[in-house]
Design a protein around this motif. Sequence first.
Motif, PDB file in Angstrom:
ATOM      1  N   ASN A  48       0.833  -1.210   0.000  1.00 28.05           N
ATOM      2  CA  ASN A  48       0.000   0.000   0.000  1.00 28.05           C
ATOM      3  C   ASN A  48       0.863   1.255   0.000  1.00 28.05           C
ATOM      4  N   THR A  49       1.977   1.253   0.743  1.00 25.46           N
ATOM      5  CA  THR A  49       2.849   2.439   0.762  1.00 25.46           C
ATOM      6  C   THR A  49       3.506   2.674  -0.588  1.00 25.46           C
ATOM      7  N   LYS A  50       3.557   1.636  -1.419  1.00 28.71           N
ATOM      8  CA  LYS A  50       4.118   1.757  -2.778  1.00 28.71           C
ATOM      9  C   LYS A  50       3.024   2.064  -3.800  1.00 28.71           C
ATOM     10  N   GLY A  51       1.802   2.331  -3.303  1.00 26.26           N
ATOM     11  CA  GLY A  51       0.707   2.672  -4.198  1.00 26.26           C
ATOM     12  C   GLY A  51      -0.022   1.473  -4.783  1.00 26.26           C
ATOM     13  N   VAL A  52       0.241   0.286  -4.260  1.00 30.04           N
ATOM     14  CA  VAL A  52      -0.380  -0.936  -4.769  1.00 30.04           C
ATOM     15  C   VAL A  52      -1.446  -1.409  -3.792  1.00 30.04           C
ATOM     16  N   GLN A  53      -2.637  -1.675  -4.303  1.00 33.36           N
ATOM     17  CA  GLN A  53      -3.674  -2.323  -3.505  1.00 33.36           C
ATOM     18  C   GLN A  53      -3.794  -3.747  -4.040  1.00 33.36           C
ATOM     19  N   PRO A  89     -12.999  -3.354  -9.105  1.00 29.41           N
ATOM     20  CA  PRO A  89     -13.938  -2.922 -10.150  1.00 29.41           C
ATOM     21  C   PRO A  89     -13.683  -3.584 -11.509  1.00 29.41           C
ATOM     22  N   LEU A  90     -12.448  -4.056 -11.742  1.00 31.03           N
ATOM     23  CA  LEU A  90     -12.125  -4.699 -13.010  1.00 31.03           C
ATOM     24  C   LEU A  90     -12.374  -6.205 -13.006  1.00 31.03           C
ATOM     25  N   ASP A  91     -12.463  -6.794 -11.812  1.00 28.40           N
ATOM     26  CA  ASP A  91     -12.699  -8.230 -11.677  1.00 28.40           C
ATOM     27  C   ASP A  91     -13.486  -8.450 -10.397  1.00 28.40           C
ATOM     28  N   THR A  92     -14.796  -8.584 -10.517  1.00 27.34           N
ATOM     29  CA  THR A  92     -15.666  -8.660  -9.335  1.00 27.34           C
ATOM     30  C   THR A  92     -15.409  -9.911  -8.497  1.00 27.34           C
ATOM     31  N   ARG A  93     -14.665 -10.879  -9.008  1.00 30.05           N
ATOM     32  CA  ARG A  93     -14.306 -12.067  -8.211  1.00 30.05           C
ATOM     33  C   ARG A  93     -13.138 -11.777  -7.276  1.00 30.05           C
ATOM     34  N   ALA A  94     -12.360 -10.761  -7.581  1.00 30.02           N
ATOM     35  CA  ALA A  94     -11.158 -10.440  -6.805  1.00 30.02           C
ATOM     36  C   ALA A  94     -11.461  -9.375  -5.755  1.00 30.02           C
ATOM     37  N   LYS A  95     -10.716  -9.437  -4.655  1.00 31.75           N
ATOM     38  CA  LYS A  95     -10.809  -8.440  -3.595  1.00 31.75           C
ATOM     39  C   LYS A  95      -9.489  -7.683  -3.510  1.00 31.75           C
ATOM     40  N   ARG A  96      -9.572  -6.358  -3.526  1.00 29.67           N
ATOM     41  CA  ARG A  96      -8.398  -5.506  -3.338  1.00 29.67           C
ATOM     42  C   ARG A  96      -8.244  -5.237  -1.854  1.00 29.67           C
ATOM     43  N   LEU A  97      -7.015  -5.193  -1.392  1.00 27.03           N
ATOM     44  CA  LEU A  97      -6.731  -5.060   0.036  1.00 27.03           C
ATOM     45  C   LEU A  97      -6.183  -3.683   0.357  1.00 27.03           C
ATOM     46  N   HIS A  98      -6.729  -3.117   1.402  1.00 29.52           N
ATOM     47  CA  HIS A  98      -6.291  -1.799   1.867  1.00 29.52           C
ATOM     48  C   HIS A  98      -6.099  -1.880   3.380  1.00 29.52           C
TER      49      HIS A  98
END
Length: 143
Positions: A48-53, A89-98
């Motif tokens: 996350n600190t590198k801008g990646v979720q 939003p691009l793949d509703t099966r995937a979860k982005r982590l924050h």
Amino acid sequence: MPLEPGNSPGFLLWHATLRWQRELAAALDPLGLTHVQFVLLACAWWLNTKGVQPNQLTLSQQAGIDVKMTSQVLRALEDKGLIERHTDPLDTRAKRLHVTDRGAALAPRAIEVVEQVDHAFFHPALSAGNLQFLRELARHGER
């Protein structure tokens, strides 16, 4: 003829790993984290600190932890309010982590605790050659 246990690299590594894991568990307990929770939180926080979720697969690969275990542990971190999972939003099966604000405050503290344990545990036996040896061991399964 099998090696004596005291001459078996695998047996010695096993015992060293168990001792290191016990010391990490004791150090992380006051922070309310298990070792696996720490690894996933720290990796998610760093990404996350590198801008990646990251999604769960990316995080499991970064951490070197089985995808199913990653999912279970992320649930626990989410219950503790340390991470949030949002549908990609691009793949509703995937979860982005924050990592939450609470998780972002805890991660660097936990990293510092783990680095202190690592220093105390490894420093007496660590040289540049030994560190390179550990890097080679860690990459061995990736070949």
